[in-house]
Design a protein around this motif. Structure first.
Motif, PDB file in Angstrom:
ATOM      1  N   ASP A  96    -100.793 102.788 -34.441  1.00  0.00           N
ATOM      2  CA  ASP A  96     -99.531 102.324 -33.865  1.00  0.00           C
ATOM      3  C   ASP A  96     -98.423 103.313 -34.220  1.00  0.00           C
ATOM      4  OD1 ASP A  96     -97.272 101.041 -32.987  1.00  0.00           O
ATOM      5  OD2 ASP A  96     -97.411  99.367 -34.400  1.00  0.00           O
ATOM      6  N   MET A  97     -98.029 104.170 -33.272  1.00  0.00           N
ATOM      7  CA  MET A  97     -97.037 105.203 -33.561  1.00  0.00           C
ATOM      8  C   MET A  97     -95.644 104.623 -33.817  1.00  0.00           C
ATOM      9  SD  MET A  97     -99.012 107.658 -33.683  1.00  0.00           S
ATOM     10  CE  MET A  97     -97.734 108.848 -34.119  1.00  0.00           C
ATOM     11  N   ASN A  98     -95.390 103.435 -33.350  1.00  0.00           N
ATOM     12  CA  ASN A  98     -94.098 102.803 -33.600  1.00  0.00           C
ATOM     13  C   ASN A  98     -93.948 102.381 -35.060  1.00  0.00           C
ATOM     14  OD1 ASN A  98     -91.547 101.834 -32.500  1.00  0.00           O
ATOM     15  ND2 ASN A  98     -92.323  99.776 -32.905  1.00  0.00           N
ATOM     16  N   ASP A 116     -86.326 107.281 -36.464  1.00  0.00           N
ATOM     17  CA  ASP A 116     -85.906 107.243 -35.056  1.00  0.00           C
ATOM     18  C   ASP A 116     -86.105 108.599 -34.394  1.00  0.00           C
ATOM     19  OD1 ASP A 116     -85.243 104.596 -35.260  1.00  0.00           O
ATOM     20  OD2 ASP A 116     -83.076 104.930 -35.448  1.00  0.00           O
ATOM     21  N   HIS A 117     -85.829 109.659 -35.158  1.00  0.00           N
ATOM     22  CA  HIS A 117     -86.000 111.001 -34.604  1.00  0.00           C
ATOM     23  C   HIS A 117     -87.478 111.299 -34.363  1.00  0.00           C
ATOM     24  CE1 HIS A 117     -85.115 115.585 -34.831  1.00  0.00           C
ATOM     25  NE2 HIS A 117     -85.124 115.146 -33.586  1.00  0.00           N
ATOM     26  N   LEU A 118     -88.340 110.894 -35.291  1.00  0.00           N
ATOM     27  CA  LEU A 118     -89.765 111.124 -35.128  1.00  0.00           C
ATOM     28  C   LEU A 118     -90.329 110.362 -33.931  1.00  0.00           C
ATOM     29  CD1 LEU A 118     -90.984 110.965 -38.840  1.00  0.00           C
ATOM     30  CD2 LEU A 118     -90.574 112.986 -37.440  1.00  0.00           C
ATOM     31  N   LYS A 119     -89.749 109.223 -33.642  1.00  0.00           N
ATOM     32  CA  LYS A 119     -90.209 108.407 -32.513  1.00  0.00           C
ATOM     33  C   LYS A 119     -89.669 108.911 -31.173  1.00  0.00           C
ATOM     34  CE  LYS A 119     -90.448 104.255 -35.406  1.00  0.00           C
ATOM     35  NZ  LYS A 119     -89.895 102.892 -35.634  1.00  0.00           N
ATOM     36  N   SER A 120     -88.692 109.804 -31.223  1.00  0.00           N
ATOM     37  CA  SER A 120     -88.040 110.274 -30.004  1.00  0.00           C
ATOM     38  C   SER A 120     -88.907 111.292 -29.265  1.00  0.00           C
ATOM     39  CB  SER A 120     -86.691 110.910 -30.351  1.00  0.00           C
ATOM     40  OG  SER A 120     -86.888 112.190 -30.955  1.00  0.00           O
ATOM     41  N   ASN A 121     -88.399 111.756 -28.119  1.00  0.00           N
ATOM     42  CA  ASN A 121     -89.113 112.751 -27.321  1.00  0.00           C
ATOM     43  C   ASN A 121     -89.176 114.113 -28.009  1.00  0.00           C
ATOM     44  OD1 ASN A 121     -89.609 110.915 -25.269  1.00  0.00           O
ATOM     45  ND2 ASN A 121     -87.755 111.444 -24.136  1.00  0.00           N
ATOM     46  N   ASP A 122     -88.382 114.302 -29.070  1.00  0.00           N
ATOM     47  CA  ASP A 122     -88.460 115.557 -29.827  1.00  0.00           C
ATOM     48  C   ASP A 122     -89.812 115.690 -30.533  1.00  0.00           C
ATOM     49  OD1 ASP A 122     -85.941 116.282 -29.092  1.00  0.00           O
ATOM     50  OD2 ASP A 122     -84.992 115.746 -30.992  1.00  0.00           O
ATOM     51  N   ILE A 127     -92.182 105.807 -26.783  1.00  0.00           N
ATOM     52  CA  ILE A 127     -91.985 104.918 -25.634  1.00  0.00           C
ATOM     53  C   ILE A 127     -93.052 105.197 -24.583  1.00  0.00           C
ATOM     54  CG2 ILE A 127     -90.453 104.341 -23.719  1.00  0.00           C
ATOM     55  CD1 ILE A 127     -88.103 104.711 -25.562  1.00  0.00           C
ATOM     56  N   ARG A 128     -93.343 106.450 -24.380  1.00  0.00           N
ATOM     57  CA  ARG A 128     -94.364 106.832 -23.409  1.00  0.00           C
ATOM     58  C   ARG A 128     -95.772 106.792 -23.999  1.00  0.00           C
ATOM     59  NH1 ARG A 128     -94.778 112.596 -20.076  1.00  0.00           N
ATOM     60  NH2 ARG A 128     -96.575 111.995 -18.786  1.00  0.00           N
TER      61      ARG A 128
END
Length: 222
Positions: A96-98, A116-122, A127-128
């Motif tokens: 679970d990446m979240n 939050d940064h690690l979970k972002s598109n960066d 989300i995807r």
């Protein structure tokens, strides 16, 4: 709860600290000592299920000039297919990446900013791609080396790594520490980030993963 450990350097980025580790092997010599994880009619196999409460997945990541972060990620599902003579025939794991969590910062807000940064598109684009997967495709006769496919952000790449697997009457304990090249899954960025506060902004592309997993045999009728 089951978790993964990777260490990231600088606050808010995912870079991996590789302490004298070697990139997972993929040589023909290594592959030759592995047994394909496929069943044959003569196999008598049993399914062993991951005990989430007694298992842990950790990460470490960092900058090339030192420093970094570390934390855990939850493995929400895991099974091993094992023969009666203790040969690993297969395995499947879901992460679970979240659930990515940092453990090295005392400041609660600092942890949240980094997570939050690690979970972002960066980085992991959760989300995807909310889940990552690992499938065992082969194992050495002694179960001291594992080969499989790791899928992160929808990208599946073969990896192999040494493992310490101990078989007991009612359980199996599996341990491993190995690095992955985050750039292969489009995880690592080499750009400045003010949230991290790194001076050289050079993020190591390697992420160290440490697993300590406990499996229990599936009960008959389940």
């Amino acid at each position: 709860m089951t978790s993964l450990i990777i260490k990231i350097t600088g606050a808010g980025c995912i870079a991996v600290l590789v302490y004298c580790l070697v990139i997972p092997h993929r040589s023909a010599a290594t592959a030759s000592v592995l047994t394909p994880a496929v069943n044959t009619p003569s196999d008598t196999n049993s399914t062993w299920h991951l005990s989430m409460a007694a298992s842990r997945l950790q990460w470490k990541a960092g900058y090339t000039k030192g420093g970094g972060h570390e934390g855990t990620i939850l493995i929400t599902e895991g099974t091993l297919l094992v023969s009666d003579d203790h040969l690993i025939k297969g395995g499947n794991f879901t992460v679970d990446m979240n659930s990515i969590f940092t453990t090295d910062q005392k400041d609660g807000k600092g942890n949240k900013d980094l997570e939050d940064h690690l979970k972002s598109n960066d980085f992991f684009s959760i989300i995807r791609f909310p889940k990552s997967f690992f499938t065992i495709s082969a194992a050495s006769i002694s179960a001291s080396h594992i080969q499989g496919k790791l899928t992160i952000k929808g990208i599946s790449i073969p990896i192999s790594f040494p493992a310490d697997i101990q078989f007991y009457k009612d359980s199996i304990r599996a341990k491993a520490v190995f690095p992955i090249d985050g750039s292969q899954w489009n995880i690592i960025q080499q750009s400045p980030n003010p949230v991290i506060g790194a001076d050289d902004n050079s993020i190591s592309k390697y992420i160290q993963l440490s697993v300590n997993l406990l499996f229990k045999r599936q009960k008959e009728g389940c």
